[in-house]
Motif scaffolding. Sequence first.
Motif, PDB file in Angstrom:
ATOM      1  N   PHE A 271       0.866  -1.173   0.000  1.00 19.64           N
ATOM      2  CA  PHE A 271       0.000   0.000   0.000  1.00 19.64           C
ATOM      3  C   PHE A 271       0.908   1.230   0.000  1.00 19.64           C
ATOM      4  N   PRO A 272       1.316   1.676  -1.196  1.00 21.39           N
ATOM      5  CA  PRO A 272       2.235   2.827  -1.266  1.00 21.39           C
ATOM      6  C   PRO A 272       1.626   4.058  -0.602  1.00 21.39           C
ATOM      7  N   VAL A 273       2.490   4.918  -0.117  1.00 21.24           N
ATOM      8  CA  VAL A 273       2.061   6.196   0.477  1.00 21.24           C
ATOM      9  C   VAL A 273       2.398   7.304  -0.515  1.00 21.24           C
ATOM     10  N   LEU A 274       1.400   8.087  -0.891  1.00 22.21           N
ATOM     11  CA  LEU A 274       1.632   9.212  -1.797  1.00 22.21           C
ATOM     12  C   LEU A 274       0.942  10.453  -1.259  1.00 22.21           C
ATOM     13  N   ASP A 275       1.711  11.489  -1.075  1.00 21.84           N
ATOM     14  CA  ASP A 275       1.137  12.760  -0.638  1.00 21.84           C
ATOM     15  C   ASP A 275       2.162  13.849  -0.872  1.00 21.84           C
ATOM     16  N   LEU A 276       1.859  15.037  -0.385  1.00 21.56           N
ATOM     17  CA  LEU A 276       2.741  16.175  -0.631  1.00 21.56           C
ATOM     18  C   LEU A 276       3.956  16.143   0.292  1.00 21.56           C
ATOM     19  N   GLY A 277       3.978  15.194   1.211  1.00 19.17           N
ATOM     20  CA  GLY A 277       5.111  15.066   2.110  1.00 19.17           C
ATOM     21  C   GLY A 277       4.908  15.719   3.463  1.00 19.17           C
TER      22      GLY A 277
ATOM     23  N   LYS B 210     -11.000  19.767   0.908  1.00 15.62           N
ATOM     24  CA  LYS B 210      -9.745  20.321   1.415  1.00 15.62           C
ATOM     25  C   LYS B 210      -9.276  19.538   2.631  1.00 15.62           C
ATOM     26  N   SER B 211      -7.953  19.452   2.735  1.00 12.11           N
ATOM     27  CA  SER B 211      -7.355  18.585   3.749  1.00 12.11           C
ATOM     28  C   SER B 211      -6.453  19.354   4.691  1.00 12.11           C
ATOM     29  N   TYR B 212      -6.082  18.692   5.791  1.00  9.45           N
ATOM     30  CA  TYR B 212      -5.254  19.336   6.818  1.00  9.45           C
ATOM     31  C   TYR B 212      -3.819  19.626   6.370  1.00  9.45           C
ATOM     32  N   ASP B 213      -3.399  19.003   5.257  1.00 10.72           N
ATOM     33  CA  ASP B 213      -2.048  19.291   4.754  1.00 10.72           C
ATOM     34  C   ASP B 213      -2.052  20.372   3.680  1.00 10.72           C
ATOM     35  N   GLY B 214      -3.220  20.990   3.433  1.00 12.31           N
ATOM     36  CA  GLY B 214      -3.299  22.027   2.418  1.00 12.31           C
ATOM     37  C   GLY B 214      -3.689  21.504   1.046  1.00 12.31           C
ATOM     38  N   TYR B 215      -3.800  20.191   0.928  1.00 10.33           N
ATOM     39  CA  TYR B 215      -4.195  19.566  -0.336  1.00 10.33           C
ATOM     40  C   TYR B 215      -5.663  19.869  -0.627  1.00 10.33           C
ATOM     41  N   ALA B 216      -6.020  19.879  -1.900  1.00 13.92           N
ATOM     42  CA  ALA B 216      -7.417  20.044  -2.300  1.00 13.92           C
ATOM     43  C   ALA B 216      -7.649  19.266  -3.586  1.00 13.92           C
TER      44      ALA B 216
ATOM     45  N   ALA C 211      -0.192   7.894   7.873  1.00 16.05           N
ATOM     46  CA  ALA C 211       0.368   7.975   6.516  1.00 16.05           C
ATOM     47  C   ALA C 211      -0.721   7.847   5.445  1.00 16.05           C
ATOM     48  N   HIS C 212      -1.743   7.070   5.729  1.00 15.77           N
ATOM     49  CA  HIS C 212      -2.807   6.860   4.744  1.00 15.77           C
ATOM     50  C   HIS C 212      -4.015   7.761   4.977  1.00 15.77           C
ATOM     51  N   GLY C 213      -3.844   8.777   5.830  1.00 18.33           N
ATOM     52  CA  GLY C 213      -4.901   9.787   5.937  1.00 18.33           C
ATOM     53  C   GLY C 213      -5.681   9.776   7.225  1.00 18.33           C
TER      54      GLY C 213
ATOM     55  N   ALA D  77      -9.197  10.326   9.323  1.00 19.77           N
ATOM     56  CA  ALA D  77     -10.287  10.074   8.373  1.00 19.77           C
ATOM     57  C   ALA D  77      -9.935  10.611   6.998  1.00 19.77           C
ATOM     58  N   ARG D  78     -10.282   9.824   5.979  1.00 18.38           N
ATOM     59  CA  ARG D  78     -10.046  10.226   4.584  1.00 18.38           C
ATOM     60  C   ARG D  78     -11.275   9.911   3.753  1.00 18.38           C
ATOM     61  N   LEU D  79     -11.371  10.600   2.641  1.00 21.18           N
ATOM     62  CA  LEU D  79     -12.396  10.290   1.653  1.00 21.18           C
ATOM     63  C   LEU D  79     -11.942   9.088   0.823  1.00 21.18           C
TER      64      LEU D  79
ATOM     65  N   LYS E   4      -8.183  11.587  -6.044  1.00 20.98           N
ATOM     66  CA  LYS E   4      -9.443  12.214  -5.633  1.00 20.98           C
ATOM     67  C   LYS E   4      -9.829  11.827  -4.202  1.00 20.98           C
ATOM     68  N   SER E   5      -9.206  10.796  -3.667  1.00 20.82           N
ATOM     69  CA  SER E   5      -9.543  10.314  -2.314  1.00 20.82           C
ATOM     70  C   SER E   5      -8.687  11.059  -1.292  1.00 20.82           C
ATOM     71  N   ALA E   6      -9.169  12.230  -0.907  1.00 17.32           N
ATOM     72  CA  ALA E   6      -8.387  13.123  -0.047  1.00 17.32           C
ATOM     73  C   ALA E   6      -8.136  12.519   1.335  1.00 17.32           C
ATOM     74  N   LYS E   7      -6.864  12.502   1.723  1.00 13.88           N
ATOM     75  CA  LYS E   7      -6.488  12.068   3.076  1.00 13.88           C
ATOM     76  C   LYS E   7      -6.679  13.237   4.044  1.00 13.88           C
ATOM     77  N   TRP E   8      -6.756  12.939   5.344  1.00 14.43           N
ATOM     78  CA  TRP E   8      -6.891  13.979   6.402  1.00 14.43           C
ATOM     79  C   TRP E   8      -7.948  15.015   6.021  1.00 14.43           C
TER      80      TRP E   8
HETATM   81  N1  LIG Z   1      -4.570  15.308   1.887  1.00 16.16           N
HETATM   82  C1  LIG Z   1      -4.011  14.651   0.854  1.00 16.16           C
HETATM   83  N2  LIG Z   1      -4.720  13.685   0.268  1.00 16.16           N
HETATM   84  C2  LIG Z   1      -4.189  13.007  -0.760  1.00 16.16           C
HETATM   85  C3  LIG Z   1      -2.909  13.310  -1.256  1.00 16.16           C
HETATM   86  C4  LIG Z   1      -2.192  14.353  -0.610  1.00 16.16           C
HETATM   87  O1  LIG Z   1      -1.045  14.720  -0.981  1.00 16.16           O
HETATM   88  N3  LIG Z   1      -2.774  14.999   0.448  1.00 16.16           N
HETATM   89  N4  LIG Z   1      -2.402  12.605  -2.314  1.00 16.16           N
HETATM   90  C5  LIG Z   1      -3.364  11.917  -3.183  1.00 16.16           C
HETATM   91  C6  LIG Z   1      -2.724  10.981  -4.062  1.00 16.16           C
HETATM   92  S1  LIG Z   1      -1.885  11.635  -5.388  1.00 16.16           S
HETATM   93  C7  LIG Z   1      -2.878   9.638  -3.892  1.00 16.16           C
HETATM   94  S2  LIG Z   1      -2.303   8.533  -5.061  1.00 16.16           S
HETATM   95  C8  LIG Z   1      -3.504   9.064  -2.684  1.00 16.16           C
HETATM   96  C9  LIG Z   1      -2.519   8.142  -1.997  1.00 16.16           C
HETATM   97  O2  LIG Z   1      -3.104   7.596  -0.847  1.00 16.16           O
HETATM   98  P1  LIG Z   1      -2.221   6.641   0.035  1.00 16.16           P
HETATM   99  O3  LIG Z   1      -0.999   7.412   0.470  1.00 16.16           O
HETATM  100  O4  LIG Z   1      -3.095   6.191   1.148  1.00 16.16           O
HETATM  101  O5  LIG Z   1      -1.846   5.488  -0.872  1.00 16.16           O
HETATM  102  O6  LIG Z   1      -3.905  10.071  -1.789  1.00 16.16           O
HETATM  103  C10 LIG Z   1      -4.440  11.210  -2.377  1.00 16.16           C
HETATM  104  N5  LIG Z   1      -4.943  12.033  -1.318  1.00 16.16           N
END
Ligand SMILES: Nc1nc2c(c(=O)[nH]1)N[C@H]1C(S)=C(S)[C@@H](COP(=O)(O)O)O[C@H]1N2
Length: 221
Positions: free
Chosen positions: A51-57, A135-141, A168-170, A173-175, A184-188
């Motif tokens: 389950f890779p982790v991908l986010d803005l860091g 919108k998410s707690y890390d500034g992502y949208a 790490a996976h949000g 709670a995450r969408l 599109k599945s926003a973490k945090w």
């Molecule tokens: N808040 C937030 N949600 C995010 C992201 C992020 O950077 N911040 N990255 C998105 C991207 S590009 C992906 S592929 C998935 C990765 O989810 P995972 O880390 O649980 O695999 O989260 C998405 N939701």
Amino acid sequence: MSDDDLPHGDVNAKLIRTKEQWAKEGRALTGTSADPNQMRRPPGQRVTTDFPVLDLGLQPNLAQGDWALSVAGQVTQPLKWDWATFMAQPQLSYINDIHCVTTWSRYDNLWVGVPMRTLLDKVKPLPSAKVLMVKSYDGYATNIPLADVDRDDVFIAHTWQGKPLDRAHGGPARLVVPHLYFWKSAKWIRHITFLDRDQPGYWEARGYHMRGDPWKEQRYG
Ligand SMILES: Nc1nc2c(c(=O)[nH]1)N[C@H]1C(S)=C(S)[C@@H](COP(=O)(O)O)O[C@H]1N2
Ligand SMILES: [Mo]
């Protein structure tokens, strides 16, 4: 068949030539359609079991007590759920496959969460509502058409594979919008604004598709 049997009138010769040329080159074809699992695996994807982790860091460190979700914009009844209120909503289990635009797919994820339709029933989107900006707690949208969350497979998750969703996976709670690419599945998840017109989110402003349907390979543009 003589030419007289063909419909008369101008054809778009340029368009046809372009299409013929594209067909010859195999433009936009990924070449994966012969896969026996094609009904399950979208074009250009490969299956992974981790389950890779991908986010803005910037992974927010949120205790459940620090978390809240607010909803506003083109709705009849804005709301704010703190953790206890969120957990008091109906809970469902879900099993789904996730598809990341970076080409990994992960099958059979087991989640527990609150159905998105529960939230929609509470806020009652106005007829003008067309798109959600999440919108998410890390500034992502990220932007998602209302029709793509008004489905019974979309939810806000707090549990994955029987354990609280980790940071790490949000977590907390995450969408989860399984029928669209995973960006599109926003973490945090922190805030949802219902908009009357589409706007790009973080990745959409950087070349990603406004909708992101993996079955149509809507990766970019
Ligand atoms: N808040 C937030 N949600 C995010 C992201 C992020 O950077 N911040 N990255 C998105 C991207 S590009 C992906 S592929 C998935 C990765 O989810 P995972 O880390 O649980 O695999 O989260 C998405 N939701
Ligand atoms: Mo991603």
